[in-house]
Motif scaffolding. Sequence first.
Motif, PDB file in Angstrom:
ATOM      1  N   SER A  92       0.830  -1.202   0.000  1.00 42.96           N
ATOM      2  CA  SER A  92       0.000   0.000   0.000  1.00 42.96           C
ATOM      3  C   SER A  92       0.864   1.250   0.000  1.00 42.96           C
ATOM      4  CB  SER A  92      -0.930   0.021   1.225  1.00 42.96           C
ATOM      5  OG  SER A  92      -0.183   0.025   2.422  1.00 42.96           O
ATOM      6  N   GLY A  93       0.252   2.347  -0.421  1.00 51.51           N
ATOM      7  CA  GLY A  93       0.951   3.618  -0.446  1.00 51.51           C
ATOM      8  C   GLY A  93      -0.027   4.767  -0.607  1.00 51.51           C
ATOM      9  N   SER A  94       0.454   5.976  -0.379  1.00 50.29           N
ATOM     10  CA  SER A  94      -0.408   7.148  -0.518  1.00 50.29           C
ATOM     11  C   SER A  94       0.383   8.323  -1.069  1.00 50.29           C
ATOM     12  CB  SER A  94      -1.040   7.525   0.821  1.00 50.29           C
ATOM     13  OG  SER A  94      -0.049   7.932   1.743  1.00 50.29           O
ATOM     14  N   PHE A  95      -0.343   9.239  -1.697  1.00 55.23           N
ATOM     15  CA  PHE A  95       0.244  10.439  -2.288  1.00 55.23           C
ATOM     16  C   PHE A  95      -0.452  11.662  -1.698  1.00 55.23           C
ATOM     17  CE2 PHE A  95       0.513   7.007  -5.358  1.00 55.23           C
ATOM     18  CZ  PHE A  95       1.862   7.022  -5.702  1.00 55.23           C
ATOM     19  N   LYS A  96       0.350  12.624  -1.247  1.00 54.41           N
ATOM     20  CA  LYS A  96      -0.196  13.823  -0.623  1.00 54.41           C
ATOM     21  C   LYS A  96      -0.243  14.965  -1.618  1.00 54.41           C
ATOM     22  CE  LYS A  96       0.472  16.921   3.333  1.00 54.41           C
ATOM     23  NZ  LYS A  96       1.349  17.252   4.484  1.00 54.41           N
ATOM     24  N   ARG A  97      -1.376  15.633  -1.693  1.00 51.78           N
ATOM     25  CA  ARG A  97      -1.513  16.801  -2.545  1.00 51.78           C
ATOM     26  C   ARG A  97      -0.766  17.979  -1.917  1.00 51.78           C
ATOM     27  NH1 ARG A  97      -7.181  18.447  -3.906  1.00 51.78           N
ATOM     28  NH2 ARG A  97      -6.393  18.836  -5.998  1.00 51.78           N
ATOM     29  N   ALA A  98      -0.195  18.831  -2.746  1.00 55.03           N
ATOM     30  CA  ALA A  98       0.665  19.911  -2.262  1.00 55.03           C
ATOM     31  C   ALA A  98      -0.143  21.136  -1.833  1.00 55.03           C
ATOM     32  CB  ALA A  98       1.662  20.299  -3.342  1.00 55.03           C
ATOM     33  N   THR A  99       0.333  21.792  -0.803  1.00 57.13           N
ATOM     34  CA  THR A  99      -0.177  23.042  -0.229  1.00 57.13           C
ATOM     35  C   THR A  99      -1.489  22.832   0.514  1.00 57.13           C
ATOM     36  OG1 THR A  99      -1.590  23.974  -1.975  1.00 57.13           O
ATOM     37  CG2 THR A  99       0.810  24.258  -2.217  1.00 57.13           C
ATOM     38  N   GLN A 100      -1.787  23.797   1.390  1.00 52.72           N
ATOM     39  CA  GLN A 100      -3.014  23.746   2.182  1.00 52.72           C
ATOM     40  C   GLN A 100      -4.261  24.007   1.340  1.00 52.72           C
ATOM     41  OE1 GLN A 100      -3.604  23.030   5.615  1.00 52.72           O
ATOM     42  NE2 GLN A 100      -1.616  22.106   5.208  1.00 52.72           N
ATOM     43  N   GLN A 101      -4.073  24.496   0.131  1.00 52.34           N
ATOM     44  CA  GLN A 101      -5.230  24.770  -0.738  1.00 52.34           C
ATOM     45  C   GLN A 101      -5.700  23.520  -1.482  1.00 52.34           C
ATOM     46  OE1 GLN A 101      -2.733  27.245  -0.286  1.00 52.34           O
ATOM     47  NE2 GLN A 101      -4.344  28.022   1.058  1.00 52.34           N
ATOM     48  N   ARG A 102      -4.888  22.484  -1.492  1.00 51.27           N
ATOM     49  CA  ARG A 102      -5.281  21.235  -2.163  1.00 51.27           C
ATOM     50  C   ARG A 102      -5.485  20.171  -1.100  1.00 51.27           C
ATOM     51  NH1 ARG A 102      -1.068  23.234  -5.311  1.00 51.27           N
ATOM     52  NH2 ARG A 102      -1.690  23.897  -7.411  1.00 51.27           N
ATOM     53  N   ARG A 103      -6.733  19.829  -0.844  1.00 53.30           N
ATOM     54  CA  ARG A 103      -7.049  18.878   0.214  1.00 53.30           C
ATOM     55  C   ARG A 103      -7.399  17.513  -0.377  1.00 53.30           C
ATOM     56  NH1 ARG A 103      -8.000  21.220   5.209  1.00 53.30           N
ATOM     57  NH2 ARG A 103      -6.989  23.260   5.259  1.00 53.30           N
ATOM     58  N   GLY A 104      -7.268  16.510   0.468  1.00 51.40           N
ATOM     59  CA  GLY A 104      -7.560  15.146   0.040  1.00 51.40           C
ATOM     60  C   GLY A 104      -6.279  14.390  -0.249  1.00 51.40           C
ATOM     61  N   GLY A 105      -6.348  13.087  -0.164  1.00 46.47           N
ATOM     62  CA  GLY A 105      -5.170  12.267  -0.431  1.00 46.47           C
ATOM     63  C   GLY A 105      -5.526  11.052  -1.256  1.00 46.47           C
ATOM     64  N   TYR A 106      -4.539  10.519  -1.969  1.00 49.46           N
ATOM     65  CA  TYR A 106      -4.725   9.358  -2.840  1.00 49.46           C
ATOM     66  C   TYR A 106      -4.085   8.127  -2.192  1.00 49.46           C
ATOM     67  CZ  TYR A 106      -5.447  13.043  -6.380  1.00 49.46           C
ATOM     68  OH  TYR A 106      -5.888  14.139  -7.085  1.00 49.46           O
ATOM     69  N   TYR A 107      -4.731   6.980  -2.306  1.00 52.12           N
ATOM     70  CA  TYR A 107      -4.259   5.766  -1.633  1.00 52.12           C
ATOM     71  C   TYR A 107      -4.449   4.565  -2.552  1.00 52.12           C
ATOM     72  CZ  TYR A 107      -4.196   1.956   1.858  1.00 52.12           C
ATOM     73  OH  TYR A 107      -3.914   0.807   2.556  1.00 52.12           O
ATOM     74  N   PHE A 108      -3.505   3.626  -2.498  1.00 50.25           N
ATOM     75  CA  PHE A 108      -3.694   2.359  -3.201  1.00 50.25           C
ATOM     76  C   PHE A 108      -3.378   1.193  -2.272  1.00 50.25           C
ATOM     77  CE2 PHE A 108       0.760   3.400  -4.053  1.00 50.25           C
ATOM     78  CZ  PHE A 108       1.416   2.171  -3.915  1.00 50.25           C
ATOM     79  N   HIS A 109      -4.098   0.107  -2.442  1.00 48.42           N
ATOM     80  CA  HIS A 109      -4.002  -1.067  -1.573  1.00 48.42           C
ATOM     81  C   HIS A 109      -4.053  -2.296  -2.458  1.00 48.42           C
ATOM     82  CE1 HIS A 109      -4.944  -3.146   2.362  1.00 48.42           C
ATOM     83  NE2 HIS A 109      -5.329  -4.075   1.505  1.00 48.42           N
ATOM     84  N   ILE A 110      -2.971  -3.077  -2.448  1.00 52.25           N
ATOM     85  CA  ILE A 110      -2.873  -4.265  -3.295  1.00 52.25           C
ATOM     86  C   ILE A 110      -2.814  -5.496  -2.402  1.00 52.25           C
ATOM     87  CG2 ILE A 110      -1.570  -5.417  -5.119  1.00 52.25           C
ATOM     88  CD1 ILE A 110      -2.721  -2.682  -5.911  1.00 52.25           C
TER      89      ILE A 110
END
Length: 231
Positions: A92-110
Amino acid sequence: MAKQTTGGTGIQQSGFDFLDALKKNNNREWFNVHKDDYLRELKQIETFADGLLADLSAHDVIETPSGKQSLYRIYRDTRFSTDKTPYKTHWSGSFKRATQQRRGGYYFHIEQGNSFIGGGFWGPVADDLKKVRDDIAFDPAPLRKILNSKSFISTFGALEGEQLKKAPRGYDPGHEAADLLRFKQFLLIRRFTDEEVLSPQFRKEAGKTFAAMRPFFDYMSEVLSTDSNGL
């Protein structure tokens, strides 16, 4: 044991094979003997994650610097768990969106039989949760439009996440959007079969799934980065 993998940016059968063997031998002695197998499969997952990061970076600004740094460690923290097995049995892994103006995160689970691409807000802090609820209470139409869109329904089905049994304190129990006000988490999840995960098209589908989250993320980002005066 897992077969030697070949190159590529997809998920290999050998990755599933290693995890399956680990489930049956979840102990440090076995893992240490098969450390080279683990490192070889980990490299494949890093390559896959690098591909996902490249796809994401085509339409979003991501703070996570590399696929390798997106990955979660396979070693479990067992200090406060009744399950003392030392290793996770998924990638599994996740990607963080940059800056406080971009909210939410991406995740994958294999994981064999339980693979998914996800994103959203797993544990929003109290202030953020109140901002979202206040916006929904004021006008649920913008969020409804996103959740009812054909692309959202065909990709995710419906919004997921932990919910209260009734509208939270301070909000009208009879509000037209009481179903949305009950959410404590806001999760977008698309599940994949093992066959789909092993397909050469999986990374493309994962990237399309991440891209489909953007209208929801854009809505939430505006709500969470705007003050009560609309600034």
